[in-house]
Enzyme design. Structure first.
Site, PDB file in Angstrom:
ATOM      1  N   HIS A 167     -45.256   2.905  44.865  1.00 59.01           N
ATOM      2  CA  HIS A 167     -43.834   2.356  45.760  1.00 59.01           C
ATOM      3  C   HIS A 167     -43.494   3.695  46.345  1.00 59.01           C
ATOM      4  CE1 HIS A 167     -44.420  -1.822  43.280  1.00 59.01           C
ATOM      5  NE2 HIS A 167     -45.256  -1.541  43.505  1.00 59.01           N
ATOM      6  N   GLU A 190     -40.643   4.927  44.898  1.00 59.81           N
ATOM      7  CA  GLU A 190     -40.058   5.930  44.105  1.00 59.81           C
ATOM      8  C   GLU A 190     -41.044   6.462  43.164  1.00 59.81           C
ATOM      9  OE1 GLU A 190     -39.472   2.187  44.861  1.00 59.81           O
ATOM     10  OE2 GLU A 190     -37.670   1.236  44.019  1.00 59.81           O
ATOM     11  N   CYS A 232     -37.976  -1.809  41.447  1.00 61.95           N
ATOM     12  CA  CYS A 232     -39.169  -3.042  40.822  1.00 61.95           C
ATOM     13  C   CYS A 232     -38.860  -2.580  39.500  1.00 61.95           C
ATOM     14  CB  CYS A 232     -40.546  -3.280  41.798  1.00 61.95           C
ATOM     15  SG  CYS A 232     -41.170  -1.791  40.911  1.00 61.95           S
ATOM     16  N   CYS A 268     -41.143   0.794  38.701  1.00 56.18           N
ATOM     17  CA  CYS A 268     -40.625   2.085  38.993  1.00 56.18           C
ATOM     18  C   CYS A 268     -39.216   1.834  38.825  1.00 56.18           C
ATOM     19  CB  CYS A 268     -39.620   1.925  40.683  1.00 56.18           C
ATOM     20  SG  CYS A 268     -41.266   2.130  41.793  1.00 56.18           S
TER      21      CYS A 268
HETATM   22 ZN   LIG Z   1     -41.692  -0.661  42.964  1.00 57.11          ZN
END
Ligand SMILES: [Zn+2]
Length: 153
Positions: A58, A60, A86, A96
């Site tokens: 992801h 981040e 998320c 994240c």
């Molecule tokens: Zn995430």
């Protein structure tokens, strides 16, 4: 250097996050997201985009990777993400939002609240509840939708 007014800086860095998101390898099952971590002085501490080093990455998470959690600059930093961080994910145990909460980063700026397409997301709420400042910039959300248009049909 004189820092630009906060609003202008937010626009600049959030646009950078959207630009980074365009580098994400295509996926039919996950959003393309970009993230950048910037100090109050405008120094970039980390950048990332979806699936950069691994198909499950992801944005981040990638931006935070390699940062020392004790780096004192994080205490004044902002993390910009094109999409709401998320709060749950299938691929890895730490969301994240949780990764951000592992750091002292006090401020999160996002362009688009995650639609409930793949998983329910309450990342912004979790961050706010934990005392972080969350700024939403819906004026830039259309650009994020455009990057992810193939998922939204
Ligand atoms: Zn995430």
């Amino acid at each position: 250097m004189i820092a630009p007014a906060e609003g202008d800086a937010d626009t600049h860095w959030l646009e950078r996050a959207v630009e980074l998101s365009r580098s994400s390898p295509p996926s039919d099952t996950a959003f393309s997201v970009g993230a950048v971590i910037v100090t109050a002085d405008g120094l970039v501490l980390g950048e990332g985009h979806s699936r950069r080093d691994d198909p499950h990455d992801h944005a981040e998470e990638v931006a935070l990777r390699g940062l020392d959690r004790d780096d004192p600059r994080l205490a004044t930093a902002t993390i910009y993400s094109s999409l709401e961080p998320c709060s749950a994910r299938a691929s890895r145990p730490r969301s994240c939002s949780a990764l951000i909460l592992d750091t002292p980063i006090p401020r999160v700026v996002l362009a688009w609240r995650e639609p409930d397409l793949f998983v329910d997301c309450d990342g912004a709420e979790r961050l706010t509840t934990a005392g972080r400042v969350v700024v939403e910039r819906p004026d830039l959300a259309a650009r994020v939708r455009e990057v992810n248009a193939h998922l939204l049909d």
